[in-house]
Scaffold this motif. Structure first.
Motif, PDB file in Angstrom:
ATOM      1  N   GLU A 484     -49.488  90.706 -71.564  1.00 34.98           N
ATOM      2  CA  GLU A 484     -50.564  90.172 -72.834  1.00 34.98           C
ATOM      3  C   GLU A 484     -50.255  88.779 -73.239  1.00 34.98           C
ATOM      4  O   GLU A 484     -51.129  88.154 -73.617  1.00 34.98           O
ATOM      5  N   ASN A 485     -49.167  88.555 -73.463  1.00 31.69           N
ATOM      6  CA  ASN A 485     -48.373  87.299 -73.938  1.00 31.69           C
ATOM      7  C   ASN A 485     -48.639  86.242 -72.842  1.00 31.69           C
ATOM      8  O   ASN A 485     -49.162  85.147 -73.251  1.00 31.69           O
ATOM      9  N   ALA A 486     -48.490  86.564 -71.751  1.00 33.59           N
ATOM     10  CA  ALA A 486     -48.760  85.763 -70.530  1.00 33.59           C
ATOM     11  C   ALA A 486     -50.460  85.321 -70.492  1.00 33.59           C
ATOM     12  O   ALA A 486     -50.637  84.007 -70.339  1.00 33.59           O
ATOM     13  N   SER A 487     -51.276  86.433 -70.943  1.00 33.68           N
ATOM     14  CA  SER A 487     -52.762  85.910 -70.863  1.00 33.68           C
ATOM     15  C   SER A 487     -53.133  85.200 -72.112  1.00 33.68           C
ATOM     16  O   SER A 487     -53.663  84.185 -72.094  1.00 33.68           O
ATOM     17  N   ILE A 488     -52.646  85.741 -73.303  1.00 32.45           N
ATOM     18  CA  ILE A 488     -53.301  85.263 -74.678  1.00 32.45           C
ATOM     19  C   ILE A 488     -52.659  83.978 -74.867  1.00 32.45           C
ATOM     20  O   ILE A 488     -53.208  83.007 -75.360  1.00 32.45           O
ATOM     21  N   HIS A 489     -50.890  83.824 -74.522  1.00 32.09           N
ATOM     22  CA  HIS A 489     -50.447  82.590 -75.226  1.00 32.09           C
ATOM     23  C   HIS A 489     -50.243  81.758 -74.024  1.00 32.09           C
ATOM     24  O   HIS A 489     -49.790  80.556 -74.257  1.00 32.09           O
ATOM     25  N   GLU A 514     -40.537  91.013 -62.511  1.00 32.83           N
ATOM     26  CA  GLU A 514     -40.900  89.853 -62.841  1.00 32.83           C
ATOM     27  C   GLU A 514     -42.285  89.568 -63.338  1.00 32.83           C
ATOM     28  O   GLU A 514     -43.122  89.999 -62.570  1.00 32.83           O
ATOM     29  N   ILE A 515     -42.611  88.792 -64.474  1.00 29.06           N
ATOM     30  CA  ILE A 515     -43.925  88.601 -64.760  1.00 29.06           C
ATOM     31  C   ILE A 515     -43.809  87.024 -65.097  1.00 29.06           C
ATOM     32  O   ILE A 515     -43.199  86.482 -66.019  1.00 29.06           O
ATOM     33  N   THR A 566     -37.140  82.486 -68.912  1.00 26.60           N
ATOM     34  CA  THR A 566     -37.139  81.097 -68.637  1.00 26.60           C
ATOM     35  C   THR A 566     -38.224  80.240 -68.695  1.00 26.60           C
ATOM     36  O   THR A 566     -39.689  80.978 -68.270  1.00 26.60           O
ATOM     37  N   SER A 567     -38.499  79.108 -69.648  1.00 24.89           N
ATOM     38  CA  SER A 567     -40.037  78.513 -69.628  1.00 24.89           C
ATOM     39  C   SER A 567     -39.825  77.102 -69.623  1.00 24.89           C
ATOM     40  O   SER A 567     -38.779  76.729 -70.264  1.00 24.89           O
ATOM     41  N   THR A 574     -41.552  82.685 -67.211  1.00 22.81           N
ATOM     42  CA  THR A 574     -41.190  83.819 -66.295  1.00 22.81           C
ATOM     43  C   THR A 574     -40.287  84.701 -67.168  1.00 22.81           C
ATOM     44  O   THR A 574     -39.358  84.480 -67.637  1.00 22.81           O
ATOM     45  N   ILE A 575     -40.793  86.100 -67.156  1.00 29.60           N
ATOM     46  CA  ILE A 575     -39.934  87.298 -67.788  1.00 29.60           C
ATOM     47  C   ILE A 575     -39.137  87.886 -66.613  1.00 29.60           C
ATOM     48  O   ILE A 575     -40.012  88.304 -65.612  1.00 29.60           O
TER      49      ILE A 575
END
Length: 583
Positions: A484-489, A514-515, A566-567, A574-575
């Motif tokens: 959800e965070n990857a999509s919205i934020h 890994e996401i 890591t960002s 990447t989570i």
């Protein structure tokens, strides 16, 4: 500045106090007493042993001296015997005359020899050519003059007897002889005469091999040469061996007896023994003292341990029940009643606990029951209120809309409504803590299809799951908040297209999840603030979902999982989560 703490005996525990009393009142005094007793006994035994060995060496020296003096006595008797001189000086005209003279005189000497135990035989050497060299009469020829015993005694044998060694029947220097020049009656025509008293071959062995001496005996002449020894490692019969060249044991003790006679000038009897052999009796007494000390220590120690254990156990039992009182557990101390101070303290605690428990039952429990009734009443009101808004109503409405969309051929709308209903149903059901990876992936697909419906082809996704990972259990809704965070934020704020990759691999005992998104990412300040908030257990606004998942992972796995973020600003985030694989 704090003052230094002053030592106070009252701050020490009871067991430590009893231990201190035992050490200073029992252990140290008994130990010191036995050490002193052992030292005194060891010294006394050692002194007595040294005196006994010294007497043994002195006895062997005296016996040796007596044997030599017997031989010297015979030599003195023959030295003054005029008939012997006459026998050896006479010029015999015929063999018969010599034989008569030999039997008349020498037979008497031969009969007297066995009366002296140290003497083996007597030999007379002469250069009278009219005698027959046989039966103890020998010629002084070149061979005799070249012999060692002749040369060694040449300078002093005319003054007093000389004790020397000569080559015996074995071919070694193992025969002791007393040599003396017969020159008491000297005339112009006198011949040379030498007396040899050969000592018994077993004399030295019988004198010095004393079984009571625990070591080796050395007989040394005036020059320090070994004439005889009981040491089997020293081959004394081979020749002249210096006593200093013999290697003695490191812990050796030496006993000496010297002779100051002319014919034994500076001769010595030396006894060498190892100190540890001398102290064998001391060691045996040490073992006895050690056993006695152990007995004196063990029995008092066991008795004191028994007493202290009883006191310590009973006191700890009281402390244990008093700590339970702090947690409002008023248990009585069971067991027999004792009449000492600890027994009285136990009874006083039981009376106190009974009174406090009775007081609580009468006052506090009644108040608690009243509050519980009030709480139950409010809970019933809340349940009644919640029942007015039944989630099933929402599911039924969504299902009705979905069915109408299917009838109108709006399949895409019906699919999205189905996904929304599935997600709502999942979010309302929290009684299930663990789900299969397969269930979590199904929910993620529902969410991503809804997002794909919203943004069309702006947001794409790819899911890669190992077949072995589908049946592994993970905490409920532990991956979808990151999706959800990857999509919205991550994807929504960017202008172009974005991609979300979800990978779940099974590596025997672990799940590697890994996401990754290609969204806007985070700057360094925001990234560090997020990591710090995870460690400080604080909520941080829009990332509350990540924090919620991290706390639940901590709750379920404690420290048995790995979590990393890591960002990069403008590149994505990447989570990475590594969990134990539970099937």
């Amino acid at each position: 500045m704090d003052k230094m703490k002053v030592f106070n005996f009252n701050n020490i525990g009871l067991r430590q106090k009893l231990l201190i009393i035992y050490i200073f009142a029992v252990f140290i005094p008994i130990t010191l007493t036995h050490i002193v007793f052992y030292q005194v006994t060891s010294n006394n035994v050692r002194t007595q042993k040294m005196n006994d060995i010294s007497l043994t060496v002195k006895k062997m020296s005296n016996d040796f001296l007596i044997a030599i003096e017997d031989a010297v006595g015979i030599s003195s008797m023959l030295y003054t015997d005029y008939e012997l001189y006459n026998f050896l000086e006479t010029k015999y005209e015929s063999t018969t005359d010599y034989i008569h003279a030999y039997h008349d005189y020498y037979d008497n000497i031969s009969k007297e020899v066995p009366l002296y135990s140290p003497v083996h035989s007597i030999n007379l050497y002469t250069n009278n050519e009219t005698v027959i060299y046989a039966g103890g009469i020998k010629q002084i020829d070149t061979l005799v003059k070249d012999s060692e015993w002749y040369k060694d005694s040449e300078l002093v044998r005319n003054s007093y007897p000389v004790l020397t060694r000569r080559i015996g029947e074995s071919g070694k220097l193992d025969t002791f002889s007393l040599i003396r020049e017969l020159d008491n009656y000297v005339t112009i025509d006198s011949t040379q005469k030498i007396l040899e008293i050969k000592l018994d071959l077993r004399l030295m062995y019988n004198l010095f091999n004393d079984v009571t001496f625990p070591g080796d005996i050395y007989l040394l002449n005036g020059q320090g040469m070994i004439e005889y020894t009981t040491n089997p490692k020293v081959n004394w019969a081979e020749g002249n061996i210096k006593y200093p060249s013999v290697k003695l044991p490191d812990d050796h003790v030496v006993f000496e007896e010297s002779f100051n006679l002319k014919y034994l000038n500076n001769w010595k009897v030396v006894g060498v023994a190892q100190e540890h052999v001398l102290l064998e009796e001391v060691e045996s007494s040490r073992n006895f003292i050690l056993y006695l000390a152990l007995i004196n220590l063990i029995f008092p120690s066991l008795f004191i341990i028994y007493i202290t254990s009883s006191l310590h156990f009973r006191i700890l039992r009281i402390l244990k029940h008093m700590r339970k009182v702090e947690d409002q557990h008023f248990e009585l101390i069971e067991g027999a009643r004792h009449g000492d101070e600890i027994g009285e303290l136990t009874q006083a605690f039981n009376r106190m606990a009974s009174k406090i428990k009775k007081l609580i039952n009468e006052v506090y429990i009644a108040d608690i029951q009243k509050k519980n009734l009030e709480l139950q009443r409010k809970q019933a009101q809340l349940s009644a209120l919640q029942s007015q808004i039944n989630p099933h109503f929402l599911f039924n409405v969504l299902e009705t809309i979905r069915m109408r969309s299917i009838l109108k051929k709006e399949d895409e709308t019906a699919k999205i409504i189905h996904n929304i209903a599935s997600m709502l149903r999942k979010s309302f059901i929290w009684g299930k803590d663990w789900v299969k990876v397969e269930e979590e992936i199904y929910l993620i697909k529902c969410f991503l299809e809804i997002q794909y419906y919203r943004f069309d082809d702006k947001m794409q996704y790819h899911i890669d799951v190992d077949p072995d990972a589908y049946n592994c259990l993970i905490p409920n809704m532990s991956l979808i908040p990151f999706v959800e965070n990857a999509s919205i934020h991550g994807i929504e704020p960017i202008k172009g297209k974005g991609m979300i990759n979800i990978s779940i691999k099974s590596n025997r005992d672990h799940l590697i999840c890994e996401i990754t998104d290609t969204g806007q990412g985070m700057d360094k300040e925001e990234y560090e603030r997020l990591l710090q908030s995870l460690e400080e257990a604080e909520d941080i606004g829009e990332h509350v979902g990540i924090k919620n998942v991290y706390c639940r992972l901590k709750l379920h796995y404690e420290d048995n999982f790995e979590f990393s973020i890591t960002s990069t600003k403008g590149a994505g985030t990447t989570i990475s989560i590594i969990l134990p694989c539970i099937r």
